[in-house]
Motif scaffolding. Structure first.
Motif, PDB file in Angstrom:
ATOM      1  N   GLU A  38      -3.646   5.285   2.804  1.00  0.00           N
ATOM      2  CA  GLU A  38      -4.639   5.052   3.851  1.00  0.00           C
ATOM      3  C   GLU A  38      -5.607   3.927   3.495  1.00  0.00           C
ATOM      4  O   GLU A  38      -6.349   3.454   4.356  1.00  0.00           O
ATOM      5  CB  GLU A  38      -5.427   6.350   4.110  1.00  0.00           C
ATOM      6  CG  GLU A  38      -4.569   7.493   4.626  1.00  0.00           C
ATOM      7  CD  GLU A  38      -5.355   8.791   4.738  1.00  0.00           C
ATOM      8  OE1 GLU A  38      -6.588   8.758   4.507  1.00  0.00           O
ATOM      9  OE2 GLU A  38      -4.743   9.831   5.040  1.00  0.00           O
ATOM     10  N   ARG A  39      -5.632   3.525   2.235  1.00  0.00           N
ATOM     11  CA  ARG A  39      -6.496   2.432   1.799  1.00  0.00           C
ATOM     12  C   ARG A  39      -5.669   1.422   1.028  1.00  0.00           C
ATOM     13  O   ARG A  39      -4.756   1.779   0.287  1.00  0.00           O
ATOM     14  CB  ARG A  39      -7.630   2.957   0.897  1.00  0.00           C
ATOM     15  CG  ARG A  39      -8.674   3.799   1.615  1.00  0.00           C
ATOM     16  CD  ARG A  39      -9.557   2.959   2.514  1.00  0.00           C
ATOM     17  NE  ARG A  39     -10.350   1.988   1.788  1.00  0.00           N
ATOM     18  CZ  ARG A  39     -11.567   2.232   1.308  1.00  0.00           C
ATOM     19  NH1 ARG A  39     -12.107   3.436   1.445  1.00  0.00           N
ATOM     20  NH2 ARG A  39     -12.234   1.283   0.690  1.00  0.00           N
ATOM     21  N   SER A  40      -5.977   0.144   1.198  1.00  0.00           N
ATOM     22  CA  SER A  40      -5.293  -0.885   0.428  1.00  0.00           C
ATOM     23  C   SER A  40      -5.737  -0.823  -1.030  1.00  0.00           C
ATOM     24  O   SER A  40      -6.797  -0.275  -1.347  1.00  0.00           O
ATOM     25  CB  SER A  40      -5.588  -2.270   1.005  1.00  0.00           C
ATOM     26  OG  SER A  40      -6.978  -2.536   0.960  1.00  0.00           O
ATOM     27  N   THR A  41      -4.939  -1.382  -1.893  1.00  0.00           N
ATOM     28  CA  THR A  41      -5.191  -1.309  -3.325  1.00  0.00           C
ATOM     29  C   THR A  41      -5.638  -2.666  -3.856  1.00  0.00           C
ATOM     30  O   THR A  41      -5.000  -3.678  -3.588  1.00  0.00           O
ATOM     31  CB  THR A  41      -3.903  -0.885  -4.057  1.00  0.00           C
ATOM     32  OG1 THR A  41      -3.401   0.294  -3.448  1.00  0.00           O
ATOM     33  CG2 THR A  41      -4.182  -0.635  -5.526  1.00  0.00           C
ATOM     34  N   LYS A  54      -7.314   8.390  -0.910  1.00  0.00           N
ATOM     35  CA  LYS A  54      -6.827   7.588   0.225  1.00  0.00           C
ATOM     36  C   LYS A  54      -5.795   6.559  -0.222  1.00  0.00           C
ATOM     37  O   LYS A  54      -4.845   6.260   0.506  1.00  0.00           O
ATOM     38  CB  LYS A  54      -8.002   6.904   0.918  1.00  0.00           C
ATOM     39  CG  LYS A  54      -8.918   7.871   1.658  1.00  0.00           C
ATOM     40  CD  LYS A  54     -10.107   7.153   2.276  1.00  0.00           C
ATOM     41  CE  LYS A  54     -11.013   8.147   3.007  1.00  0.00           C
ATOM     42  NZ  LYS A  54     -12.217   7.483   3.562  1.00  0.00           N
ATOM     43  N   VAL A  55      -5.972   5.999  -1.421  1.00  0.00           N
ATOM     44  CA  VAL A  55      -4.985   5.045  -1.946  1.00  0.00           C
ATOM     45  C   VAL A  55      -3.651   5.740  -2.149  1.00  0.00           C
ATOM     46  O   VAL A  55      -2.598   5.220  -1.769  1.00  0.00           O
ATOM     47  CB  VAL A  55      -5.483   4.422  -3.271  1.00  0.00           C
ATOM     48  CG1 VAL A  55      -4.350   3.691  -3.993  1.00  0.00           C
ATOM     49  CG2 VAL A  55      -6.627   3.452  -3.007  1.00  0.00           C
ATOM     50  N   THR A  64       0.830  -1.209   0.000  1.00  0.00           N
ATOM     51  CA  THR A  64       0.000   0.000   0.000  1.00  0.00           C
ATOM     52  C   THR A  64       0.859   1.251   0.000  1.00  0.00           C
ATOM     53  O   THR A  64       0.605   2.203  -0.747  1.00  0.00           O
ATOM     54  CB  THR A  64      -0.934   0.008   1.220  1.00  0.00           C
ATOM     55  OG1 THR A  64      -1.795  -1.130   1.154  1.00  0.00           O
ATOM     56  CG2 THR A  64      -1.767   1.265   1.264  1.00  0.00           C
ATOM     57  N   HIS A  67     -11.783   7.623  -2.731  1.00  0.00           N
ATOM     58  CA  HIS A  67     -11.075   6.356  -2.602  1.00  0.00           C
ATOM     59  C   HIS A  67      -9.667   6.467  -3.181  1.00  0.00           C
ATOM     60  O   HIS A  67      -8.688   6.029  -2.565  1.00  0.00           O
ATOM     61  CB  HIS A  67     -11.852   5.246  -3.324  1.00  0.00           C
ATOM     62  CG  HIS A  67     -11.185   3.914  -3.298  1.00  0.00           C
ATOM     63  ND1 HIS A  67     -11.279   3.051  -2.230  1.00  0.00           N
ATOM     64  CD2 HIS A  67     -10.390   3.294  -4.218  1.00  0.00           C
ATOM     65  CE1 HIS A  67     -10.589   1.965  -2.482  1.00  0.00           C
ATOM     66  NE2 HIS A  67     -10.035   2.081  -3.680  1.00  0.00           N
ATOM     67  N   ARG A  93     -18.561  -1.853  -5.199  1.00  0.00           N
ATOM     68  CA  ARG A  93     -18.266  -0.419  -5.285  1.00  0.00           C
ATOM     69  C   ARG A  93     -19.519   0.392  -5.603  1.00  0.00           C
ATOM     70  O   ARG A  93     -19.508   1.621  -5.539  1.00  0.00           O
ATOM     71  CB  ARG A  93     -17.212  -0.139  -6.357  1.00  0.00           C
ATOM     72  CG  ARG A  93     -15.876  -0.787  -6.111  1.00  0.00           C
ATOM     73  CD  ARG A  93     -14.787  -0.188  -6.981  1.00  0.00           C
ATOM     74  NE  ARG A  93     -14.963  -0.415  -8.408  1.00  0.00           N
ATOM     75  CZ  ARG A  93     -15.176   0.543  -9.307  1.00  0.00           C
ATOM     76  NH1 ARG A  93     -15.296   1.801  -8.918  1.00  0.00           N
ATOM     77  NH2 ARG A  93     -15.294   0.255 -10.592  1.00  0.00           N
TER      78      ARG A  93
END
Length: 417
Positions: A43-46, A38-39, A4, A35, A394
């Motif tokens: 902060e967010r997984s991909t 954050k990627v 990430t 989203h 999504r």
């Protein structure tokens, strides 16, 4: 450093270098702006799907995807990585090898391709007709229902070959090989990769014993399919390349080139993928496998395998719109009775439309296919059903998605896997 944390900054660097705002980038990819933000910040997984789309957008040829998936794995795959050891012997090595040596001594290698004749052994044409019928049944019947019968028939024909007159020994061994190959495919559809590899190994041994120098190479293509669904891109490519020797028939080489392309697509290697697809298209052009006396090698229901494989690969390369257009066209050409084939490519088609943002259309395609899945359950098709469920997640605000979710859940329940 976590995937990430590596992926996010690299994605942001490419976006900024391209002169795109987050708003513009999110619109191009059909992804939520928040989203993506954050990627980029880690902060967010991909997801692999997002990495594939970003790869295609920036022409990174798999570099971004490599930051998400470690080599040899694919989190989208619904099949465990298959074992690397040799397949187990199932039909009886001693009887087959003794029969095979007799066939080679008495007949030579060139008789392996001869048509079955009732004057040699009246049972062989009957078994050949059974093979064609069982192959048709495989399109509309659960694999676990067919497997016991296929296993029994394979053993029976191999034993028949051991006791057969020299004139019918080689054809019997070759037919047993085709039964074993189809048994391996049904085992894979039932979710047993170990058995699939074992039966595929049997097919190669039986073919060699029957004097066919080519069918064993097709077993490499079948093994490559197991590794592909196991997420092993390197293994898929290596096996497929071994089945592309210039001495082999164009059909086997063409099918192997398709499989190689799918292996390259798994890791986003667009250049080598498209090159392999071009080679497959050239080798399969004008090939009419249905005119021979022997059972058809490979699919019998896809009229243009190279075109269908191109649509399949384009999705994995992060080009869902192009994939959807091609799969729409090719799926319309599939015969109505080929339920298993229609489900295999139909869910990939639905997945491509969902990834393109055509959510309602994707749900409509999937809804029709989910209705036939109880009749033709498939561990391999379920890998795309899982991907479709994640893609549609999504769009939870969509009524079409909410209405489809219970049916998706039923197909993916453990009892159906």
């Amino acid at each position: 450093m976590s995937t990430t944390l590596r992926f996010g900054p690299e994605l942001r660097r490419l976006r900024v270098e391209a002169g795109l705002t987050l708003t513009e980038f999110s619109a191009a990819l059909n992804y939520d702006k928040g989203h993506l933000s954050k990627v980029e910040r880690g902060e967010r997984s991909t997801s692999l799907e997002l990495a594939r789309r970003c790869d295609a957008f920036f022409g990174a040829n798999g570099d971004l995807q490599s930051l998400v998936v470690r080599p040899g794995t694919d989190p989208d795959s619904g099949t465990a990585e298959p074992p690397g050891g040799p397949g187990r012997w199932i039909v009886g090595r001693r009887a087959v090898l003794s029969a095979g040596s007799g066939a080679l001594i008495d007949l030579g290698l060139n008789l392996g391709s001869r048509a079955l004749s009732a004057t040699d052994d009246p049972l062989l044409p009957s078994f050949r007709m059974q093979f064609d019928q069982l192959r048709k049944l495989g399109q509309s019947t659960a694999p676990k229902v067919l497997l016991p019968l296929l296993e029994t028939q394979t053993r029976m024909i191999a034993e028949l070959a051991a006791d057969a007159r020299s004139s019918s020994r080689a054809p019997a061994l070759l037919l047993a090989s085709r039964f074993a190959e189809f048994t391996g495919w049904m085992a894979q559809e039932a979710g047993d990769s170990d058995a699939a590899l074992g039966w595929t190994g049997e097919a190669a041994e039986l073919a060699r014993a029957g004097g066919d120098p080519y069918l064993g190479s097709y077993a490499l293509v079948r093994r490559a399919l197991v590794t592909m669904y196991g997420g092993d891109a390197a293994g898929t490519v290596a096996l497929a390349r071994r089945a592309q020797s210039s001495e082999l028939p164009p059909r086997i080489r063409g099918l192997a080139a398709q499989r190689e392309a799918q292996g390259h697509a798994l890791v986003g290697n667009e250049v080598d993928c498209l090159r392999s697809l071009d080679r497959a298209r050239e080798l399969l052009a004008g090939d009419d496998a249905r005119t021979g006396a022997e059972p058809v090698i490979g699919t019998t229901h896809v009229s243009d395998p190279a075109a269908m494989s191109t649509g399949w690969c384009l999705h994995d390369l992060g080009r869902p719109k192009a994939a959807a257009e091609l799969l729409d066209r090719e799926c319309r050409r599939l015969p109505p009775h080929a339920l298993r084939t229609r489900a295999r490519y139909g869910f990939r088609r639905s997945l491509a439309h969902a990834a393109s943002g055509e959510v309602e259309h994707a749900c409509a395609i999937a809804r029709d296919l989910l209705g036939v899945m109880p009749a033709v359950p498939s561990a391999t098709v379920n890998s795309d059903v899982r991907r479709l469920a994640r893609e549609l997640s999504r769009f939870r605000s969509s009524r079409a998605v909410r209405d489809l979710q219970p049916a998706l859940a039923r197909v993916l329940a453990p009892a159906h896997s």
